[in-house]
Motif scaffolding. Sequence first.
Motif, PDB file in Angstrom:
ATOM      1  N   GLU A   1       0.248  -1.357   0.021  1.00 27.33           N
ATOM      2  CA  GLU A   1       0.401  -0.115  -0.003  1.00 27.33           C
ATOM      3  C   GLU A   1       0.647   1.565  -0.503  1.00 27.33           C
ATOM      4  O   GLU A   1       0.391   2.505   0.267  1.00 27.33           O
ATOM      5  N   GLU A   2       2.046   0.554   0.951  1.00 22.93           N
ATOM      6  CA  GLU A   2       2.553   2.545   1.036  1.00 22.93           C
ATOM      7  C   GLU A   2       4.208   3.083  -0.382  1.00 22.93           C
ATOM      8  O   GLU A   2       3.979   2.138  -1.498  1.00 22.93           O
ATOM      9  N   ARG A   3       3.690   3.588  -0.380  1.00 20.09           N
ATOM     10  CA  ARG A   3       5.232   4.153  -1.225  1.00 20.09           C
ATOM     11  C   ARG A   3       6.466   4.107  -0.379  1.00 20.09           C
ATOM     12  O   ARG A   3       7.129   4.837   0.168  1.00 20.09           O
TER      13      ARG A   3
ATOM     14  N   ASN B   1      10.798   3.185  -0.944  1.00 16.65           N
ATOM     15  CA  ASN B   1      11.758   2.532  -2.015  1.00 16.65           C
ATOM     16  C   ASN B   1      13.201   1.888  -1.161  1.00 16.65           C
ATOM     17  O   ASN B   1      12.834   1.339   0.259  1.00 16.65           O
TER      18      ASN B   1
ATOM     19  N   ILE C   1      10.202   3.246   4.064  1.00 17.34           N
ATOM     20  CA  ILE C   1       9.093   4.564   3.592  1.00 17.34           C
ATOM     21  C   ILE C   1       9.678   5.745   4.541  1.00 17.34           C
ATOM     22  O   ILE C   1      10.019   5.817   5.112  1.00 17.34           O
TER      23      ILE C   1
END
Lengths: 392, 263
Positions: free
Chosen positions: B237-239, B241, B256
């Motif tokens: 669900e999250e962005r 990296n 995150i």
Amino acid sequence: MLDNLIWGYVYPNESEIQWSILIVLYPYITGLVAGAFIASSLYHVFGKKEIKPVARFALLTALSFLLVAMMPLLVHLGRPERGIEIMFTPHLTSAMSGFGYIFSFYLIIVVLEIWLSFREDIVKKALSSHGWKELLYSSLALFSFDISEETLHNDEKFARKLAIIGIPSAAFLHGYVGFIFGGIKANPWWSTPLMPIIFLMSAIVSGIALLILLYIAAMKIRKHAIDHKCLQSLAHYLWIFLILDVTLELLEIISMKYASREDIDIINRLLSDKIGFTFWGIQLTLGIFIPFILLLLVSLIKKRDTLKLIMISVSCIFVVIGVFAMRWNVVIGGQEISKSLVGTLTYVPEFFSQEGVLPAIIIFMLPFIILRVVTAILPPWKDMEEETQEHN
Amino acid sequence: MNLSRREFTKIGCKIIIGATAGAAIVEPFIINTVAAENSPVQGGYNWEEHFWGYVVDTRKCIGCGRCANACKLENKVPFDEEVYRTWIERYRVKKTSLETREEEVVIDSPDGGIEGFEDDIPAEEIKKAFFVPKICNHCDNPPCVQVCPVGATYTTKDGVVLVDYEYCIGCRYCIQGCPYGARYFNTEKGTADKCTWCYHRITKGLLPACVQACPTGARKFGDMKDKNSEVNKIIDEERINLLKPDLGTKPKVFYIGLDREVR
Ligand code: SF4
Ligand code: SF4
């Protein structure tokens, strides 16, 4: 105390330099081996007759250095007693794992090559001496005393074939040492596909220079005239390989600077600050440009052998120092930049510790002692001295 | 004893064929990294059933250092040496004049952040600041495993990168090979050492010590084979990296709110 050795941000685990001066010595010695061997191949494979006086001596030099090449690595290990596992359970994705095999393979080639080119002498010695000497040389001859024209001829043919295999394996031995560094993508100063070939070229350069120095020294000690033809032709090859070497070394720097990737800031800092002197000053100026000019003059000047002798000796001394600086700049330089790419640290060599300067000096003296012993058992002087007489 | 041209060509051809064959042989070795065959843990734990992952929410980290402290205690990492299995970095981006546009970033991690951080730059000079906890990424394509000459560093079937202390020869090649500075040399054992994601705990159903110790929930650990695990939810669900994604190491620590300044 640590703080003034560190600039910028380095990862906390990086506060200690992991690979010390011993790991500088390792590629340096391996390079000398590869270089000396390739010098001898100039005669054995490519039939450069002028090199003949030093061809066998070069093989013995290669052997002496090869025998200690492993030592700096072993001394450096955290668990030296397990070092042999590299041979039994090599993990083949590692650039380091093949070392045991390549090393052993190469050792076999060098020993065989030496045996074949000295066999006639060994047999003659065995037949003419008594007591323990007879036993020593007979066993060195492997109790086969056939030195008829035909066998010698076969020996020579076989020796040449071996030398042909020897060249790529010498190249491989050292190119591969370069890959140990070139394969580390974590380190921008190491990770370049040029690394193996740069290592190889500088190896050849250092090997030829060392061979020249040893040859001059040996002739001086034995109070024998120097074969200037041989010397100058070696110097000529040295000059050619210097050009290849410097081209590659500069190419690497130029492409790094031109591409200017994210790591360029730290590389610039490395080159201007951390290893500025050892790189531009010693590796390039002292180690390459000055010898390059001196050797160029040597090939231009007519006659005046003594002057040339001095110029060649000075060049060779500079070259061997310069190549050592090159190994230093790679091994130590690469560790003086942090993998965070925003910090540097400083290597302060210790003197007495297990990884210090003292063990490095001791290890580096060993090959010369070994060479002394080996040349006592298998004197290579005959062709070094006979040839000179012919010329004179 | 000159080489005729024919012989020379012959030698040349042999070298080329040899090199090509060599490359072909080397190829599979480069691609496969070792995985252990037997689980280092006996008992009820089945390593085929799990695949561990880790999430760091940098927005939540307050730099208290409890994780790094807990790690040293749990794993007997010497407190008096500069070695860390996990640490916290502080990034402070200083205010810049609009003319020069030159940004100054001050990064530090005093003693790995174990004792927390001091305010040595006045707050009004700082534009933005944040903490980034770091830990071994247990890379899916780990260079440390690739470079180990004896296979002493290996990946478990549940995705954890471990060092076999009984086998490591202490060459430190892996320390050079890890792009994240996650490894250190264990002077007592004479071997390489690093974070294990507390393998001795996770195989008993416990959390790694650092995750357990974090008071804000900035560190999360879970099973990526379990659809409903928190780690999986965040990844879905999250962005998120990764650190140094361009190196192709495929880290399994997901971040995150990772700023571009983070190294
Ligand atoms: S972060 Fe470093 S030590 Fe951890 S798995 Fe990746 S390469 Fe290996
Ligand atoms: S230090 Fe140990 S684990 Fe690391 S590469 Fe060397 S042998 Fe492998």
